[in-house]
Design an enzyme around this catalytic site. Structure first.
Site, PDB file in Angstrom:
ATOM      1  CB  CYS A 181       7.852  -2.075   0.070  1.00  0.00           C
ATOM      2  SG  CYS A 181       6.541  -0.857   0.252  1.00  0.00           S
ATOM      3  CB  CYS A 194       2.700  -1.515  -5.994  1.00  0.00           C
ATOM      4  SG  CYS A 194       2.059  -2.178  -4.438  1.00  0.00           S
TER       5      CYS A 194
HETATM    6  N1  DGL Z   1       3.879  -3.222  -1.730  1.00  0.00           N
HETATM    7  C1  DGL Z   1       4.137  -1.845  -1.653  1.00  0.00           C
HETATM    8  C2  DGL Z   1       4.908  -1.335  -2.873  1.00  0.00           C
HETATM    9  O1  DGL Z   1       5.636  -2.081  -3.489  1.00  0.00           O
HETATM   10  C3  DGL Z   1       3.066  -0.871  -1.294  1.00  0.00           C
HETATM   11  C4  DGL Z   1       1.809  -1.324  -0.696  1.00  0.00           C
HETATM   12  C5  DGL Z   1       1.101  -0.319   0.177  1.00  0.00           C
HETATM   13  O2  DGL Z   1       0.535   0.667  -0.297  1.00  0.00           O
HETATM   14  O3  DGL Z   1       1.139  -0.574   1.369  1.00  0.00           O
HETATM   15  O4  DGL Z   1       4.808  -0.187  -3.212  1.00  0.00           O
END
Ligand code: DGL
Length: 251
Positions: A72, A182
């Site tokens: 993430c 993301c």
């Molecule tokens: N999957 C997350 C990232 O790589 C973010 C997703 C979210 O906003 O919860 O930034």
């Protein structure tokens, strides 16, 4: 039994990293935890993201994982520094893959699609200072919600509508690459290809797994044989998120 690797995301996005990790490290066991109940993280404050991340990774730490992958970009920007100072296992983070995208630039622009939180934090400012020539940050409002609710087909009208709304204002300039900053956005890759057909779509997933491999190797903790595998744990709504996670694993 050998120790597993913990992998965390705010939701299902990190499954895109897990997919690569399972393929590249077939002898490892992974425990994936998605904090779907609290997603999206990308519209929260840095302090809220740090608190959510610290709470969410407890489940993984209780399982005595040998490394923690923050699959993430948002949680990495908000929490990696604190976690590294506190934990005695390798903490592998992610950042928008602007560096590799920078080298694909041929006079056009690089769109960096990431969560609002990622784009406003210190870590991204540094990245822009180094590799930001021709780069345009684009806040991915609505995209995580779309993926979390399973709208991932390349022709999904809701997904295409969100992507058009975000990207159309930027497409009057030649676009050499779009950074998928993301992990959720990786599941929008095919839909994105329709909207920005000539651009390279760059994510940091394989680079993250390579970094994980390096760190485990340094610690003598890489599994060279035996059966690997993975477990999936959403923070709530199992009946919805488990099937979605399984589906995304199989894409
Ligand atoms: N999957 C997350 C990232 O790589 C973010 C997703 C979210 O906003 O919860 O930034």
């Amino acid at each position: 039994m050998s120790r597993a690797i913990g992998m965390f995301d705010s939701g299902v996005g990190g499954i895109s990293v897990l997919r690569d990790a399972v393929r590249m490290l077939p002898h490892e066991r992974f425990i994936f935890y998605g904090d779907n109940q609290n997603a999206p993280y990308g519209v929260k404050t840095q302090c809220e993201i740090l608190n959510c991340t610290q709470r969410a990774i407890q489940t993984l730490l209780e399982r005595n994982v040998k490394a923690l992958v923050l699959a993430c970009n948002t949680a990495t920007a908000a929490a990696a520094k604190e976690l590294r100072a506190k934990l005695d296992i390798p903490v592998i983070g992610m950042e928008p893959a602007l560096k590799p995208a920078h080298f694909l630039r041929h006079g056009g622009q690089i769109l960096v699609l990431a969560t609002p939180a990622t784009l406003h934090m210190e870590k991204f400012r540094h990245l822009m200072e180094q590799y930001g020539e021709g780069a345009v940050p684009v806040e991915g409002y609505g995209l995580v919600e779309c993926i979390e609710s399973g709208h991932v087909a390349p022709d999904d009208p809701q997904l295409l509508s969100v992507l058009h709304k975000l990207l159309d204002p930027h497409l009057d300039v030649k676009t050499d690459a779009v950074v998928l900053g993301c992990t959720h956005y990786v599941f929008a890759r095919e839909a994105l290809r329709r909207i920005v057909p000539g651009a390279a779509l760059v994510d940091g997933n394989e680079g993250t797994v390579r970094q994980l491999t390096r760190r485990l190797g340094e610690n003598g903790a890489l599994e060279a044989e035996g059966e690997g595998g993975y477990e999936l744990h959403p923070s709530g709504g199992e009946s919805v998120y488990l099937p979605l996670m399984e589906k995304l694993m199989s894409l």
